[in-house]
Motif scaffolding. Structure first.
Motif, short mmCIF file in Angstrom:
data_model
loop_
_atom_site.label_atom_id
_atom_site.label_comp_id
_atom_site.label_asym_id
_atom_site.label_seq_id
_atom_site.Cartn_x
_atom_site.Cartn_y
_atom_site.Cartn_z
N LEU A 293 27.59 -18.33 -11.75
CA LEU A 293 28.44 -17.39 -10.84
C LEU A 293 29.35 -18.27 -9.51
O LEU A 293 30.30 -18.33 -9.12
CB LEU A 293 28.51 -16.18 -10.12
N GLY A 294 29.09 -19.56 -10.12
CA GLY A 294 28.55 -20.76 -9.06
C GLY A 294 28.81 -20.68 -7.01
O GLY A 294 27.83 -19.91 -6.76
N MET A 295 29.66 -21.08 -6.75
CA MET A 295 28.88 -20.08 -4.86
C MET A 295 30.22 -19.56 -4.39
O MET A 295 32.04 -19.79 -4.67
CB MET A 295 28.55 -21.47 -4.37
N SER A 296 29.80 -19.05 -2.96
CA SER A 296 31.01 -17.66 -2.19
C SER A 296 31.26 -18.84 -1.22
O SER A 296 29.60 -19.11 -0.95
CB SER A 296 31.11 -17.18 -2.74
N ILE A 297 32.12 -18.42 -0.28
CA ILE A 297 31.78 -18.99 1.19
C ILE A 297 32.97 -18.21 1.93
O ILE A 297 33.75 -17.84 1.39
CB ILE A 297 31.77 -20.24 1.71
N SER A 298 32.86 -17.55 2.31
CA SER A 298 34.53 -16.87 3.62
C SER A 298 35.03 -17.60 4.12
O SER A 298 34.78 -18.78 4.24
CB SER A 298 33.20 -15.69 4.87
N THR A 299 36.34 -16.58 4.16
CA THR A 299 37.61 -17.86 4.63
C THR A 299 37.08 -18.50 5.98
O THR A 299 37.79 -19.25 6.32
CB THR A 299 38.83 -17.10 4.87
N CYS A 300 36.84 -17.13 7.31
CA CYS A 300 36.41 -17.17 8.17
C CYS A 300 35.30 -19.14 8.78
O CYS A 300 35.51 -19.43 9.33
CB CYS A 300 35.79 -16.33 8.72
N THR A 301 33.94 -18.72 7.76
CA THR A 301 33.53 -19.70 7.61
C THR A 301 33.37 -21.64 7.82
O THR A 301 33.19 -22.09 8.15
CB THR A 301 31.61 -18.88 7.28
N LEU A 302 34.42 -21.12 6.09
CA LEU A 302 35.31 -22.47 6.34
C LEU A 302 35.93 -22.48 7.21
O LEU A 302 35.78 -24.36 7.66
CB LEU A 302 35.95 -22.20 4.85
N ALA A 303 37.15 -21.94 7.74
CA ALA A 303 37.85 -22.39 8.65
C ALA A 303 37.13 -23.05 9.63
O ALA A 303 37.11 -24.25 10.32
CB ALA A 303 38.67 -21.04 9.39
N ILE A 304 35.30 -22.62 10.44
CA ILE A 304 34.83 -22.53 11.67
C ILE A 304 34.75 -24.01 11.40
O ILE A 304 34.72 -24.82 12.05
CB ILE A 304 34.36 -21.74 11.59
N ILE A 305 34.38 -24.65 9.93
CA ILE A 305 33.55 -25.58 9.00
C ILE A 305 34.50 -27.01 9.40
O ILE A 305 34.24 -28.17 10.44
CB ILE A 305 33.37 -25.25 8.13
N LEU A 306 35.80 -26.73 9.32
CA LEU A 306 36.70 -27.69 9.16
C LEU A 306 37.07 -27.92 10.06
O LEU A 306 37.64 -29.23 11.23
CB LEU A 306 37.62 -27.03 8.78
N ALA A 307 37.60 -26.87 11.51
CA ALA A 307 37.70 -26.68 12.83
C ALA A 307 36.61 -27.64 13.94
O ALA A 307 37.15 -28.59 14.36
CB ALA A 307 37.96 -25.41 13.77
N SER A 308 35.69 -27.55 13.25
CA SER A 308 34.36 -27.89 13.87
C SER A 308 34.52 -29.61 14.13
O SER A 308 33.94 -30.27 14.57
CB SER A 308 32.92 -27.04 13.59
N LEU A 309 34.21 -29.88 12.18
CA LEU A 309 35.30 -30.89 11.74
C LEU A 309 36.10 -32.01 12.57
O LEU A 309 35.56 -33.61 12.90
CB LEU A 309 34.65 -31.91 10.59
N PHE A 310 36.92 -31.13 13.06
CA PHE A 310 38.25 -31.86 13.13
C PHE A 310 38.38 -32.48 14.55
O PHE A 310 39.59 -33.25 15.06
CB PHE A 310 39.74 -30.97 12.58
N TRP A 311 37.89 -31.71 15.39
CA TRP A 311 38.19 -31.19 16.51
C TRP A 311 37.88 -32.85 17.91
O TRP A 311 38.64 -33.33 18.55
CB TRP A 311 37.60 -29.82 17.65
N GLY A 312 37.29 -33.26 16.87
CA GLY A 312 36.67 -34.49 18.32
C GLY A 312 37.45 -35.33 18.76
O GLY A 312 37.77 -35.69 19.43
#
Length: 438
Positions: A293-312
């Motif tokens: 079935l592949g993988m699944s990740i919530s939109t909120c979790t994905l948004a937190i990951i991206l925001a955390s990596l971009f803020w530096g």
């Protein structure tokens, strides 16, 4: 003017994304990976408006309904279904499908005839029907009848690579034969039961607003929902990024105590981490995998990951701006009058930080959209997005075949969004510069 134009472009995309479920119901998206749902559509077809850009018009899809006559005799009832199809195109349909609605038992025998505009009639089929549909271009017996007609009447040899349906719409001169085509589907009922009334689908050579892929899927559905999902992730990530940049930028810039130094070290670490490997590792770590079935990740979790990596980077830049503000005379004046840290941050630092962060985020959103599209291209974001949309185009040969109507829309949309946010960023900077000079 720049800000207004940028906001107008963004509002267009936001409003369009909001009404996507109304324009294209989510039930249509749920069948995106169900190939049986799309097999009545033409494959790899350009959009219908493509006919306005070419000298050779392609047949458009059409559903034909019959005029039925019933003749009753002793022991047999004949249902004669007549369909009229006006053909005035240069490129013939990819196929013609006769839908019987259900499996017809041995109690029914079917004859299918085609009367061409030149007066020639061909018997396409004469047998019982044991399946609910008949593709004229695929059925072996129909292909045999068309091959015989092509050799005896058109003086054309049909090889394995020839689309047999194209020969039905070909004249003796080798060009398209325009005019009225009449299909007769005659069902002989050997019992008292009434057969379902068939319908005919002419698959055409073009389809809808954006055409189809090699599986017959409607690209309009894929584009609209992939845009909605991509922008949802991007704007949610940008909102979190705005908060992170202000929070960590202000703390690292205003405070020189251990807390401020710790936050500054965090910013430096994030600035030095390779973005792509880190994002892929975190997405894999926080996603759920299921066999087959592949993988699944919530939109909120994905948004937190991206925001955390971009803020530096933006937080570090904001820190420099805040250090410049702290050296201003009005800050020293506020402190000499007994203003505390909370008052100075609230009254003097935050207004400046919000303006600067808005400018930063305006430029970060296009980067987020491109990054989401990039990692989506490699299947690291579950669901449909612009990345998976472009990956399908690559895998199915859209780039090689020059299917620009498939490839260009996401690129144009990303370019317009990038332009909109650049306009807003430049407009905010210019307004703030005017306010500072005043």
């Amino acid at each position: 003017m720049k800000i207004r134009l940028g906001i107008a472009i963004i509002l267009f995309f936001v409003i369009f994304s909001l009404i996507v479920p109304i324009i294209v119901p989510e039930s249509e998206l749920s069948t995106w990976d169900d190939l049986t749902h799309w097999h009545y559509n033409p494959k790899f077809a350009p959009p219908e408006w493509y006919n306005y850009l070419t000298l050779h018009d392609r047949a458009v899809p059409k559903v034909l309904t019959p005029e039925t006559r019933v003749l009753r005799y002793s022991g047999v009832t004949i249902y004669n279904n007549t369909y009229v199809y006006e053909y005035n195109y240069d490129v013939p349909p990819q196929d013609v499908v006769i839908l019987f609605g259900s499996n017809l038992s041995d109690n029914y025998v079917v004859d299918i005839f085609l009367h061409r505009p030149d007066g020639h009639t061909i018997r396409l089929y004469s047998n019982p029907i044991n399946y609910p549909e008949l593709f004229l271009g695929i059925d072996r017996s129909v292909r045999g009848q068309i091959s015989w007609m092509a050799a005896s009447y058109l003086n054309v040899t049909m090889d394995y690579f020839t689309n047999p349906v194209s020969l039905l719409f070909m004249g003796k001169d080798g060009n398209s034969l325009h005019g009225k085509y009449i299909f007769n589907v005659v069902i002989y009922s050997l019992s008292n039961s009434t057969p379902p009334t068939p319908t005919i689908r002419v698959m055409g050579g073009c389809f809808g607003l954006m055409g189809t892929d090699s599986r017959g899927r409607d690209l309009w559905i894929g584009f609209t929902w992939s845009m909605r999902n991509t922008l949802l992730i991007a704007f949610l990530s940008a909102g979190l990024l705005f908060i992170f940049v202000i929070f960590f930028g202000v703390i690292s810039g205003y405070y020189s105590n251990p807390v401020g130094k710790t936050v500054d070290i965090m910013n430096k670490i994030l600035l030095s981490i390779p973005l792509l490997p880190a994002s892929l590792a975190l997405i894999f770590l926080f996603s759920k995998q299921a066999s087959g079935l592949g993988m699944s990740i919530s939109t909120c979790t994905l948004a937190i990951i991206l925001a955390s990596l971009f803020w530096g980077r933006d937080a570090r830049s904001l820190k420099m701006i805040i250090l410049q503000e702290l050296s201003q005379e009005y800050i020293e004046a506020a402190r000499s009058l007994g203003a505390g840290d909370g008052h100075i941050i609230r009254k003097h630092i935050l207004p400046r930080a919000v303006v600067v962060a808005t400018s930063y985020i305006s430029l970060a959103i296009p980067r987020l959209i491109v990054f989401i599209t990039f990692i989506g291209f490699f299947g690291m974001i579950p669901g449909i997005n612009w990345g998976s949309y472009m990956a399908d185009a690559y895998i199915q040969g859209g780039f090689i075949s020059g299917a620009w109507w498939w490839i260009l829309p996401p690129g144009i949309a990303i370019a317009l969004l990038a332009l909109a946010f650049v306009l807003i960023s430049r407009g905010v900077e210019e307004k703030f510069a005017l306010l500072r000079t005043d």
